[in-house]
Scaffold this motif. Structure first.
Motif, PDB file in Angstrom:
ATOM      1  N   LEU A 157       0.787  -1.205   0.163  1.00 21.49           N
ATOM      2  CA  LEU A 157      -0.003  -0.111  -0.083  1.00 21.49           C
ATOM      3  C   LEU A 157       0.881   1.137  -0.127  1.00 21.49           C
ATOM      4  O   LEU A 157       0.169   2.511  -0.113  1.00 21.49           O
ATOM      5  N   ALA A 158       2.127   1.056   0.051  1.00 23.68           N
ATOM      6  CA  ALA A 158       2.983   2.438  -0.075  1.00 23.68           C
ATOM      7  C   ALA A 158       3.083   2.826  -1.548  1.00 23.68           C
ATOM      8  O   ALA A 158       3.288   3.909  -1.735  1.00 23.68           O
ATOM      9  N   ASP A 159       2.360   2.110  -2.487  1.00 22.89           N
ATOM     10  CA  ASP A 159       2.244   2.445  -3.814  1.00 22.89           C
ATOM     11  C   ASP A 159       1.021   3.428  -3.666  1.00 22.89           C
ATOM     12  O   ASP A 159      -0.171   2.851  -3.410  1.00 22.89           O
ATOM     13  N   PRO A 160       0.960   4.725  -3.996  1.00 19.58           N
ATOM     14  CA  PRO A 160      -0.244   5.484  -3.999  1.00 19.58           C
ATOM     15  C   PRO A 160      -1.228   5.112  -4.887  1.00 19.58           C
ATOM     16  O   PRO A 160      -2.814   5.182  -4.597  1.00 19.58           O
ATOM     17  N   ALA A 161      -1.011   4.383  -6.241  1.00 24.22           N
ATOM     18  CA  ALA A 161      -1.954   4.279  -6.728  1.00 24.22           C
ATOM     19  C   ALA A 161      -2.994   3.151  -6.357  1.00 24.22           C
ATOM     20  O   ALA A 161      -3.973   2.658  -6.537  1.00 24.22           O
ATOM     21  N   LEU A 162      -2.176   2.106  -5.773  1.00 22.69           N
ATOM     22  CA  LEU A 162      -2.886   0.832  -5.086  1.00 22.69           C
ATOM     23  C   LEU A 162      -3.595   1.354  -3.958  1.00 22.69           C
ATOM     24  O   LEU A 162      -4.615   1.027  -3.911  1.00 22.69           O
ATOM     25  N   ALA A 163      -3.142   2.379  -3.215  1.00 17.51           N
ATOM     26  CA  ALA A 163      -3.889   2.835  -1.859  1.00 17.51           C
ATOM     27  C   ALA A 163      -5.184   3.692  -2.514  1.00 17.51           C
ATOM     28  O   ALA A 163      -6.156   3.474  -1.667  1.00 17.51           O
ATOM     29  N   PRO A 207      -8.739  -1.929  -2.935  1.00 14.88           N
ATOM     30  CA  PRO A 207      -7.173  -2.276  -3.174  1.00 14.88           C
ATOM     31  C   PRO A 207      -6.647  -3.829  -2.890  1.00 14.88           C
ATOM     32  O   PRO A 207      -6.025  -4.292  -3.638  1.00 14.88           O
ATOM     33  N   LEU A 208      -7.426  -4.460  -1.874  1.00  7.78           N
ATOM     34  CA  LEU A 208      -7.015  -5.903  -1.841  1.00  7.78           C
ATOM     35  C   LEU A 208      -7.395  -6.633  -3.218  1.00  7.78           C
ATOM     36  O   LEU A 208      -6.436  -7.478  -3.541  1.00  7.78           O
TER      37      LEU A 208
END
Ligand code: B12
Ligand code: SF4
Length: 230
Positions: free
Chosen positions: A66-72, A77-78
């Protein structure tokens, strides 16, 4: 070649937190399910199907990703993380010149829906219980099912069924009756309001208790509360 392919996919998925992997032949699943949840088989009825799942091992890997802003910022996200990791694992293992592949993910609605629990049963990963939960011999109900991967190579012979650990009369049956008495288990807000009753169904199972999800992981799974991802 098939064993090496399965091992490569299993290893890459496990590195991302998807640590359960089992195989079946498409035909052994397709004969047991309604037409609308059948898997494609590339014209090879006993094509290889790889089923991917996860235990509690997923949570720290997902939190780190989740450090990836696009994923967050993704709507779910999961589910997005699962699709990204598993798609990349298959692409890397099969390569551009490899056999044809087809991927199906657990949340996909019909007409791409797969009955993941029945697939897990056919693959010898878990037994389907009266609680409507798939029960793994070690992890009990404490695992999720994420994807089915169909590859145009021959799959394994039929698997022996996984034995169920108990008769459920003293386990999940009373908890399931209490959850159902509170109303039909519809999706969305209605299910979320009563999620502790459904959690109690899982908690009632004596198998795999040592592998129960942590509080954040299970609360996120049942409620989708994004504040737990911060
Ligand atoms: C639709 C769905 C639901 C519906 C089920 C209602 C229904 N009538 O189908 C609702 C929204 C109620 C639901 C609830 C939950 N679900 Co759900 N759900 C799914 C989903 C996306 C598709 C199931 C499906 O349509 N299968 C196709 C049909 C043809 O298969 P089937 O074998 O005939 O039916 C199975 C299910 O539909 C379900 N089902 C069918 N009728 C009923 C009726 C009742 C009362 C219940 C409880 C379940 C149920 O159980 C059947 C197997 O016994 C799957 C993921 C997947 N792709 O499989 C997850 C899945 C089955 N769910 C899962 C979970 C964990 C839950 C919940 C516990 C948590 C939550 N999400 O809040 C709750 C509570 C249920 C419980 N037993 O505790 C997990 C199960 C993991 C496991 N170890 O078995 C799955 C595999 C998702 C995942 N990614 O891991 N779910
Ligand atoms: S309590 Fe028994 S029957 Fe129910 S889910 Fe657990 S092992 Fe299966």
């Amino acid at each position: 070649m098939t064993a090496a392919l399965v091992a490569a996919i299993a290893e890459a998925c496990a590195a991302g937190g998807f640590d359960l992997c089992a195989t079946a032949a498409a035909a052994d699943y397709n004969v047991r399910v309604p037409d609308d949840v059948r898997l494609p088989d590339h014209g090879r009825p006993r094509a290889l199907v790889i089923v991917i799942g996860n235990t509690a091992a997923l949570w720290p890997r997902f939190r780190a990703a989740l450090a990836d802003p696009a994923l967050a910022a993704a709507p779910d996200p999961l589910d997005r993380y699962a699709a990204d990791v598993i798609t990349a694992a298959v692409a890397a293992a099969v390569g551009p010149a490899g056999p044809a592949t087809a991927l199906r993910f657990a949340p996909e609605p019909p007409p791409r829906r797969v009955a993941m629990q029945r697939l897990a049963e056919v693959a010898g990963l878990a037994a389907l219980a009266p609680s409507h939960l798939a029960i793994h011999p070690t992890f009990g109900p404490w695992f999720g099912l994420r994807a089915a991967i169909v590859i145009d190579v021959d799959g394994p012979p039929p698997r022996p069924p996984v034995a169920r650990a108990c008769d459920c009369a003293h386990g999940c049956a009373p908890a399931l009756a209490r959850a159902l008495a509170a109303g039909p288990p519809r999706d969305g807000d209605e299910l979320r309001e009563r999620w502790r009753l459904w959690l109690a169904v899982r908690d009632a199972c004596p198998v795999g208790r040592a592998h129960r999800f942590g509080e954040d992981q299970l609360t996120y799974h049942y409620t989708g509360d994004r504040s737990l991802l911060g």
